[in-house]
Design an enzyme around this catalytic site. Structure first.
Site, PDB file in Angstrom:
ATOM      1  CB  SER A 197      -0.540  -0.299   0.862  1.00 52.97           C
ATOM      2  OG  SER A 197      -2.133  -0.835   0.792  1.00 52.97           O
ATOM      3  CE  LYS A 253      -4.049   0.872  -0.899  1.00 53.63           C
ATOM      4  NZ  LYS A 253      -4.470   0.090   0.266  1.00 53.63           N
ATOM      5  CE1 TYR A 279      -3.605  -1.531  -4.491  1.00 62.51           C
ATOM      6  CE2 TYR A 279      -4.942  -3.652  -4.153  1.00 62.51           C
ATOM      7  CZ  TYR A 279      -4.017  -2.556  -3.701  1.00 62.51           C
ATOM      8  OH  TYR A 279      -4.739  -1.995  -2.421  1.00 62.51           O
ATOM      9  CE1 TYR A 295      -4.720   1.571   4.667  1.00 60.18           C
ATOM     10  CE2 TYR A 295      -3.214   0.940   6.164  1.00 60.18           C
ATOM     11  CZ  TYR A 295      -3.308   1.262   4.508  1.00 60.18           C
ATOM     12  OH  TYR A 295      -3.104   0.404   4.104  1.00 60.18           O
ATOM     13  CB  VAL A 306      -0.364  -5.950   3.861  1.00 58.95           C
ATOM     14  CG1 VAL A 306      -1.497  -5.289   4.626  1.00 58.95           C
ATOM     15  CG2 VAL A 306      -0.065  -6.051   2.664  1.00 58.95           C
TER      16      VAL A 306
HETATM   17  N1  GLN Z   1      -2.447  -5.263  -1.665  1.00 62.11           N
HETATM   18  C1  GLN Z   1      -2.771  -5.228  -1.152  1.00 62.11           C
HETATM   19  C2  GLN Z   1      -4.081  -5.066  -0.868  1.00 62.11           C
HETATM   20  O1  GLN Z   1      -4.927  -4.515  -1.608  1.00 62.11           O
HETATM   21  C3  GLN Z   1      -2.706  -3.961  -0.501  1.00 62.11           C
HETATM   22  C4  GLN Z   1      -2.520  -3.570   1.362  1.00 62.11           C
HETATM   23  C5  GLN Z   1      -1.881  -2.906   1.928  1.00 62.11           C
HETATM   24  O2  GLN Z   1      -0.870  -3.263   1.944  1.00 62.11           O
HETATM   25  N2  GLN Z   1      -2.364  -2.139   3.466  1.00 62.11           N
HETATM   26  O3  GLN Z   1      -4.601  -5.610  -0.092  1.00 62.11           O
END
Ligand code: GLN
Length: 427
Positions: A64, A67, A189, A240, A258
């Site tokens: 993430s 993003k 993605y 978050y 993550v």
């Molecule tokens: N690729 C992961 C997902 O879409 C990314 C989530 C994350 O790092 N919080 O679930």
């Protein structure tokens, strides 16, 4: 000479090595296969100078943390108004993978949760999914200064198990947010999330954000306007539903993933990259969050710390006597200013026997900067040199401190002492 800031980082890493709370992400099966003990911290200053501690070369997937960068690319390519017509900027207070849109606008609430991030991918103008991914990869690579590679196993693993994201993709299509085929958008993605980075790559990406879109060595990647918006959503939504706690306690625009990484930014000054793959319930690295908290507290990095002159630093360096150098420091002195002074003095230590640090024109100094300058004197003495401080108001070393011996109220006194010290030494 061992560097002071390096020792700070090593110390902060060591302080958290024993922390074993949290768990590896396992909803993407391949992520559960990494070494849970991997631990790295990197700090890149605005001029590109980088400190590394721990497994700084260890690669992990960006997840993430991608993003904000895809959001920045969308802003860069189609402009703010078009992006705002598809993705909101309100913190959601929800989990990153919540299947939700804003109840009034039917748009994703922000670009830092999966719904908004998937929508951001679909906004990148390109003729095919491959072309879109190429733009994204090149853009991230420009932030880092090297070409990022795809982790094919993680990509396949997420693609094979991504029902949750598929649900989000089709929901977005039903609300008219996605014009393209949801599976094609999701494929890009998953690929962006599977790009491999190191903690140092993240620190450099952070430094490029900190400099308003200018890579410390390679120049401009995107505009200051794009970065301002990107950092804004990192402040409000980057961590978050823990965003409020994060802003209060750490106070750095940041993004976690993550894969175990966190990027954090002190605008105008530096970027931080941390890696440790055990996650808390929000999906953020447990040790990463704690390291950022300690760094911010110990080095005074909160972005709302108000100072009068952020440009405070070395104004003048001169050599009034042979092998005696005077370093004149001005303004308000916080971590980055002290880091610069310490690095320059350390780097020039072959040029002098005595360094005189003149802080008489320093207006304000925080704890981190004070202890770094005090430690610099100790370090110079340990290496057979001398460090004198012109500090009439006892700004750095308190008058009652036993290190007060190296403290003078004027440059002339310090130079006289330097002459004496040099003479005694040569006897
Ligand atoms: N690729 C992961 C997902 O879409 C990314 C989530 C994350 O790092 N919080 O679930």
């Amino acid at each position: 000479m061992a560097e002071l800031v390096q020792r700070y980082l090593d110390h902060i890493l060591a302080e958290h090595t024993e922390v074993a709370d949290g768990a590896l992400a396992d909803y993407i099966p391949e992520l559960a296969a990494v070494d849970p003990e991997g631990f790295a911290l990197s700090l890149t200053m605005a001029d590109g100078y980088t400190y590394e501690s721990g497994d700084a070369a260890c690669e992990f997937t960006i997840q993430s943390i991608s993003k904000p960068f895809t959001y920045a690319l969308a802003l860069d390519q189609i402009g703010c108004a078009a992006v705002d017509a598809a993705i909101g900027v309100e913190p959601s207070g929800e989990a990153f993978n919540e299947i939700s849109v804003d109840s009034a606008t039917k748009m994703p609430k922000n670009p830092m949760i999966n719904a908004g991030a998937i929508a951001a991918v679909s906004l990148i103008p390109a003729s095919s999914p491959d072309a879109r991914f190429a733009l994204i990869r090149d853009f991230y690579s420009d932030f880092v200064g090297r070409r990022l590679e795809l982790d094919d196993e993680v990509y396949r693993s997420e693609k094979a198990t991504g029902s949750r994201n598929r649900a989000i993709g089709y929901m977005l299509q039903s609300f008219g947010v996605l014009d393209d085929d949801p599976d094609e958008v999701l494929d890009v993605y998953y690929r962006q999330c599977s790009l491999r980075v190191t903690a140092t790559d993240l620190a450099t990406m952070g430094a490029t954000l900190a400099r308003g879109g200018v890579h410390p060595r390679l120049g401009r990647v995107t505009t200051a306007t794009v970065i301002k918006r990107t950092l804004s959503v990192m402040v409000t939504c980057g961590m978050y539903d823990a965003a409020g706690d994060w802003v209060s306690a750490v106070g750095l625009p940041a993004k976690s993933g993550v894969g175990g990484g966190i990027v954090a930014v002190l605008p105008g000054q530096l970027g931080i990259g941390v890696y440790s793959p055990r996650l808390d319930r929000n999906g953020s690295s447990v040790r990463g969050v704690r390291v950022c908290r300690s760094l911010s507290e110990q080095l005074g990095l909160h972005f709302l710390t108000v100072r009068r002159d952020s440009l405070a630093t070395l104004r003048n360096v001169y050599e009034p006597q042979e092998r005696v150098r005077v370093y004149e420091v001005h303004g308000d002195l916080l971590f980055s200013g002290a880091e610069q002074v310490v690095r320059i003095v350390e780097g020039e230590c072959d040029l002098f026997d005595v360094a005189v640090l003149d802080v008489s024109r320093v207006d304000d100094i925080d704890e981190a900067a004070r202890s770094m300058l005090a430690a610099l004197g100790t370090q110079l003495r340990a290496s057979g040199r001398q460090g004198f401080l012109v500090d009439p108001d006892a700004a750095v070393i308190r008058a009652d401190n036993d290190q007060g011996a190296g403290r003078f109220s004027g440059v002339d006194d310090a130079l006289a002492a330097a002459r004496e010290w040099t003479r005694d030494r040569s006897l």
